[in-house]
Design a protein around this motif. Structure first.
Motif, short mmCIF file in Angstrom:
data_model
loop_
_atom_site.label_atom_id
_atom_site.label_comp_id
_atom_site.label_asym_id
_atom_site.label_seq_id
_atom_site.Cartn_x
_atom_site.Cartn_y
_atom_site.Cartn_z
N ALA A 142 0.81 -0.81 0.01
CA ALA A 142 0.45 0.03 0.46
C ALA A 142 0.89 0.88 -0.14
O ALA A 142 0.73 2.19 -0.76
CB ALA A 142 -0.91 0.16 0.82
N LEU A 143 1.52 1.37 0.69
CA LEU A 143 3.12 2.58 0.98
C LEU A 143 3.53 2.55 -0.78
O LEU A 143 3.80 4.09 -0.70
CB LEU A 143 4.15 2.40 1.87
N ALA A 144 3.76 1.31 -0.94
CA ALA A 144 4.28 1.73 -2.55
C ALA A 144 3.79 2.82 -3.76
O ALA A 144 4.32 2.98 -4.52
CB ALA A 144 5.45 0.06 -3.05
N ALA A 145 2.41 1.89 -3.33
CA ALA A 145 0.77 2.64 -4.72
C ALA A 145 0.85 4.51 -4.43
O ALA A 145 0.66 4.39 -5.36
CB ALA A 145 0.14 1.73 -4.65
N VAL A 146 1.04 5.00 -2.76
CA VAL A 146 0.74 5.93 -3.07
C VAL A 146 1.41 7.04 -3.98
O VAL A 146 1.12 7.06 -4.73
CB VAL A 146 1.13 6.67 -1.64
N PRO A 147 3.41 6.84 -4.03
CA PRO A 147 3.56 7.84 -5.04
C PRO A 147 3.05 7.24 -7.24
O PRO A 147 3.24 8.40 -7.59
CB PRO A 147 5.07 7.11 -5.04
N ARG A 148 2.67 5.58 -6.76
CA ARG A 148 2.90 5.52 -8.54
C ARG A 148 1.16 5.40 -8.33
O ARG A 148 0.68 6.91 -9.58
CB ARG A 148 2.39 4.33 -8.70
N ILE A 149 -0.32 6.21 -7.41
CA ILE A 149 -1.11 6.60 -8.11
C ILE A 149 -1.38 7.98 -7.96
O ILE A 149 -1.88 8.46 -9.14
CB ILE A 149 -1.62 6.04 -6.73
N ALA A 150 0.04 8.92 -7.73
CA ALA A 150 -0.26 10.15 -7.32
C ALA A 150 0.12 10.71 -9.16
O ALA A 150 -0.65 11.61 -9.62
CB ALA A 150 0.94 10.44 -5.98
N ALA A 151 1.30 9.84 -9.34
CA ALA A 151 1.68 9.69 -10.95
C ALA A 151 0.70 10.06 -11.49
O ALA A 151 0.68 10.58 -12.39
CB ALA A 151 2.98 8.92 -10.46
N ARG A 187 8.63 2.90 9.09
CA ARG A 187 9.20 3.76 8.66
C ARG A 187 10.14 3.94 7.97
O ARG A 187 10.49 4.13 7.07
CB ARG A 187 9.81 4.93 9.69
N PRO A 188 10.93 3.02 8.25
CA PRO A 188 12.30 2.39 7.03
C PRO A 188 11.59 2.56 5.33
O PRO A 188 12.19 2.84 4.30
CB PRO A 188 12.77 1.44 7.72
N LYS A 189 10.30 1.44 5.38
CA LYS A 189 10.13 1.18 4.19
C LYS A 189 9.41 2.36 3.58
O LYS A 189 9.88 2.91 1.96
CB LYS A 189 8.54 0.21 4.03
N LEU A 190 8.66 3.38 4.25
CA LEU A 190 8.18 4.38 3.17
C LEU A 190 9.10 5.63 3.44
O LEU A 190 9.44 6.47 2.42
CB LEU A 190 7.28 5.40 5.30
N ALA A 191 10.20 5.13 4.21
CA ALA A 191 10.91 6.63 4.00
C ALA A 191 12.10 6.45 2.95
O ALA A 191 12.47 7.50 1.84
CB ALA A 191 13.01 6.37 5.51
N ALA A 192 12.27 5.05 2.37
CA ALA A 192 12.67 4.44 1.93
C ALA A 192 11.84 4.84 -0.22
O ALA A 192 12.40 5.25 -1.28
CB ALA A 192 13.21 2.46 1.18
N ILE A 193 10.68 4.48 -0.31
CA ILE A 193 9.79 5.07 -0.86
C ILE A 193 10.00 7.02 -1.58
O ILE A 193 10.05 7.17 -2.45
CB ILE A 193 8.61 4.69 -0.41
N ALA A 194 9.90 7.44 -0.29
CA ALA A 194 9.79 9.10 -0.77
C ALA A 194 11.35 9.22 -1.04
O ALA A 194 11.26 10.63 -1.92
CB ALA A 194 9.66 9.64 0.76
N ALA A 198 7.92 9.54 -6.76
CA ALA A 198 7.17 8.96 -8.50
C ALA A 198 7.95 8.94 -8.95
O ALA A 198 9.12 9.54 -9.66
CB ALA A 198 6.46 10.44 -7.73
N PRO A 199 7.37 8.36 -9.77
CA PRO A 199 7.05 7.27 -10.96
C PRO A 199 7.33 8.19 -12.44
O PRO A 199 6.64 9.09 -11.82
CB PRO A 199 7.25 6.34 -11.28
N ARG A 200 8.17 8.84 -13.25
CA ARG A 200 8.12 9.41 -14.32
C ARG A 200 7.48 8.71 -15.31
O ARG A 200 7.50 7.95 -15.55
CB ARG A 200 9.52 9.61 -14.74
#
Length: 598
Positions: A142-151, A187-194, A198-200
Motif C-alpha cells: 500500500a505504501l509503494a502504491a502511493v507515489p504511483r497513484i499520485a503520478a 517507517r524505513p519502507k516509507l522513507a525509502a519510497i519517499a 514518484a515514478p516519471r
C-alpha cells in the motif's frame, strides 16, 4: 493505525504530487483534510480560500495560464460539491485540474454521521478519472502504491484528454500530527519510497495521421477558393499555432477568419486575418459573394452566431474540421473531421502544398477571392469607426474593448468573459500585428468563476493582466474578489456595468416587443447595485468611471500598482441597439465595397 501514519502518508502523497508536476495547492480550510493540508502547504506554493467554488476556479485559472495542474483540497461533506462547475469547465476546455476531497472512514458511511455523504465518483463523467485512496495503510504494498497513484492521477489530468481528476482520501481521527518514538516498523519502507520519489510517466506524443494530412492537402488543391475559420484556442498554444497557420495560409492561399479568442487575430505579421466576418455574414449578398468552396475550421466551434447560422443552413459551404483531440461539430454536416494536434497537421499539410504550388489560373482565382474578403474587411472597420461616434464623451460599451486593446498594445494578457464581453471583443477590435494573449472560458461557456480564474492566472503570469467582464458575471463570482485580494496585483478587473444581462436583448426574445416586460424582468434582471462596497469588503482598489479617458487612466493606474483594482465602467444605456446599428453599418459598407470591386 500505528504511530503517526496519517501525517507521514500525507507527506509522501503531497511530495509525489509535486514530483509529478503539480504546480500549486489551493486549500479550503476544514478538519477532515488536516493531514493533507499540512503536507501540501509544506511542499507547494499554497493559497487558502474559504469558498470551495472560488478555490476550484482559482486553480483552473492557474492551469489555464500555465498548462500545469494545481491541486485543490477540501474537507468532507458538501464542500467538494462546490467544485462541480469548475470540473465541468475543465473537461470541456481541456484544462488540467486535480481535485482532492478528504472523506470519513467506511464505518461511518450510511450512518447519518456528520459531514458524511457519498463522495465516490462525485463528478461522474465530468471527471477524467477517479481514485479512491481508502485509509492510510502501513502495508508495504500500500505504501509503494502511493507515489504511483499520485503520478497516475496527475498524468490523467493531461492525458489522454485533459480535464479534472478526482481523488478521494479517507482519514480516521486523530487527524493532527502525533508525538511518537519514530520506531514504527513501517517507517524505513516509507522513507525509502519517499527518497526514490514518484515514478516519471511519459504520455505518448501525438503526431498527425499521414492519411489526414493527405486528405486535407487534396481537399485544398481541389478547392482554391477557401477560408480557414479559427475559433477559441488555448493561449498556451499561441506561438506554435501562429507559426503553423501563417505557413498554411501562405501555402494554400486561403483567407483566415479569426476570432479574438483564437490567438490568431493579434500577432500575425505576414497574414492579414479577417476579424469582421460575423458582421459581414449578416448581409445575404455578402454570403453569396464570399461563399467558399471549402471552409477549414480549427479549434473550438466559433462564437460567431452568423457563422453557425450559415453552416447550419441550406447554403452551408463544404467543411473540414480540425478540432484538436476531441470531436467538435455542433452544426453537423462536416465532410471530414481530422483529430490530432492542429499545428502539426497544418505544418505537415503546408509542406506538401509548398512542394507542388498551384498553377497560375488557380492561384489567380484564390487571390481574387481573398481580395474580396479584404475589401469587405477594410470597408467594415472603416464604417464602424465612422459610426462609433466620438470617444471623448460618455462611455459606451463599444468603446471599452478597443481601449483595453490599446493599453495592452505592447504585450500582456486579456481575460475575457462570456456573454457580451467576448462578442464585443470580436465586434469592436480589428486584427493587428501586435501579440496579445487571450484567456477565455469557452469550454462550457458559462459566467461562473471568472474573477476567481483570473486571480489564479495572476499567480502564474508575468506582465499586465486585465479582466473584461460584465456586471452580472462579477456579482455571480463576488467571492472571487477574495481570491483576487489574496494574490495581489497588478490586476485590472474591468466590469462593464449596464445593469443586467443585456445579452438577452440581442436575442430574438429581446427583439420581440410583446415580450419586452418579460425579457426585462426574467432575463435582463436589472439589479441596480454599485460595486464600491464589494471592493471595500475585500480590500481592493476601486474606481467608478463613466468616460473613456477615466477608464484609460484607471486601467493604467491599476497595472502600475501593487494590488488588484475593481473598475466599475458605467456605460450609456441602449448598448444593444447601438451594437445592432454598428453591425448593420459594417455589413452595408462591405456590400458596397465588394460590389464596387467586381
Amino acid at each position: 493505525m500505528s504511530g503517526d501514519l496519517h501525517t507521514e502518508w500525507a507527506r509522501l502523497f503531497a511530495a509525489s504530487l509535486k514530483d509529478s508536476g503539480v504546480g500549486h495547492a489551493v486549500i479550503s480550510p476544514g478538519s477532515r483534510s488536516t493531514p493533507l493540508a499540512l503536507a501540501l502547504a509544506r511542499v507547494l506554493p499554497a493559497t487558502v480560500l474559504h469558498d470551495e467554488r472560488v478555490a476550484a476556479f482559482f486553480a483552473l485559472g492557474q492551469g489555464r495560464a500555465s498548462g500545469r495542474p494545481s491541486v485543490v483540497l477540501a474537507t468532507s461533506g458538501t464542500a467538494p460539491g462546490h467544485w462541480l462547475p469548475a470540473a465541468m469547465e475543465a473537461r470541456e476546455a481541456g484544462i488540467p485540474l486535480l481535485l482532492v476531497s478528504a472523506d470519513r472512514p467506511w464505518e461511518v458511511q450510511e450512518a447519518q454521521a456528520s459531514q458524511t455523504v457519498d463522495q465516490i465518483r462525485l463528478f461522474g463523467a465530468h471527471a477524467r478519472a477517479f481514485f479512491d485512496l481508502g485509509l492510510p495503510d502501513a502495508h508495504p504494498a500500500a505504501l509503494a502504491a502511493v507515489p504511483r497513484i499520485a503520478a497516475q492521477a496527475v498524468l490523467a489530468t493531461r492525458w489522454p484528454l485533459a480535464g479534472a481528476v478526482h481523488i478521494n482520501a479517507r482519514f480516521r481521527k486523530p487527524l493532527e500530527p502525533l508525538p511518537t518514538d519514530r520506531g514504527e516498523p513501517w517507517r524505513p519502507k516509507l522513507a525509502a519510497i519517499a527518497k526514490a520519489g514518484a515514478p516519471r510517466l511519459f504520455p505518448p506524443k501525438p503526431a498527425p495521421d499521414p492519411a489526414a494530412v493527405a486528405h486535407l492537402v487534396e481537399a485544398v488543391r481541389a478547392n482554391p477558393r477557401g477560408v480557414m475559420v479559427a475559433g477559441p484556442l488555448p493561449a498556451l498554444d499561441a506561438p506554435a499555432m501562429r507559426k503553423a497557420v501563417a505557413r498554411f495560409v501562405r501555402a494554400s492561399g486561403y483567407t483566415l477568419l479569426a476570432e479574438a479568442t483564437s490567438q490568431l487575430r493579434f500577432g500575425l505579421e505576414a497574414v492579414r486575418p479577417i476579424g469582421a466576418f460575423d458582421a459581414l455574414l449578416r448581409a445575404p449578398d455578402l454570403r453569396a459573394a464570399l461563399r467558399p468552396d471549402l471552409a477549414i475550421e480549427i479549434g473550438a466551434p466559433a462564437v460567431s452566431a452568423q457563422w453557425l447560422a450559415w453552416i447550419s443552413g441550406a447554403e452551408a459551404p463544404r467543411r473540414i474540421v480540425l478540432p484538436g483531440e476531441r470531436p467538435a461539430d455542433p452544426a453537423g454536416g462536416a465532410a471530414a473531421m481530422l483529430l490530432g494536434p492542429i499545428a502539426a497537421l497544418l505544418e505537415a499539410a503546408a509542406v506538401d502544398l509548398e512542394a507542388a504550388p498551384p498553377g497560375a489560373d488557380t492561384a489567380s482565382a484564390a487571390s481574387c477571392y481573398a481580395a474580396s474578403w479584404q475589401a469587405a474587411e477594410a470597408a467594415a472597420w472603416a464604417a464602424r469607426e465612422a459610426a462609433a461616434g466620438p470617444q471623448d464623451g460618455p462611455l459606451h460599451e463599444h468603446h471599452v474593448a478597443p481601449m483595453l486593446r490599446s493599453i495592452l498594445q505592447h504585450g500582456g494578457t486579456l481575460m475575457v468573459g462570456n456573454s457580451n464581453p467576448i462578442r464585443d471583443l470580436d465586434h469592436d477590435v480589428p486584427p493587428d500585428a501586435a501579440p496579445l494573449e487571450i484567456l477565455h472560458q469557452r469550454g462550457a461557456a458559462g459566467i461562473d468563476g471568472l474573477v476567481s480564474g483570473t486571480a489564479g492566472a495572476r499567480t502564474v503570469l508575468d506582465g499586465p493582466l486585465v479582466l473584461l467582464t460584465g456586471d452580472v458575471a462579477l456579482l455571480h463570482d463576488a467571492g472571487g474578489l477574495a481570491a483576487a485580494a489574496a494574490v495581489g496585483g497588478p490586476l485590472a478587473i474591468v466590469a462593464v456595468h449596464n445593469d443586467g444581462g443585456r445579452i438577452f436583448e440581442r436575442l430574438p426574445l429581446g427583439r420581440d416587443a410583446a415580450l419586452a416586460d418579460d425579457c426585462e424582468m426574467l432575463f435582463v434582471a436589472s439589479h441596480g447595485r454599485a460595486f464600491d462596497g464589494l471592493a471595500a469588503t475585500f480590500g481592493l482598489g476601486y474606481a467608478r468611471v463613466e468616460t473613456e479617458e477615466a477608464l484609460r487612466d484607471a486601467v493604467a493606474a491599476a497595472l502600475a500598482g501593487d494590488r488588484p483594482v475593481l473598475i466599475e465602467a458605467r456605460v450609456v444605456a441602449g448598448g444593444s441597439a447601438t451594437r445592432a446599428a454598428l453591425l448593420a453599418a459594417m455589413a452595408k459598407a462591405a456590400v458596397a465595397a465588394v460590389s464596387a470591386a467586381k
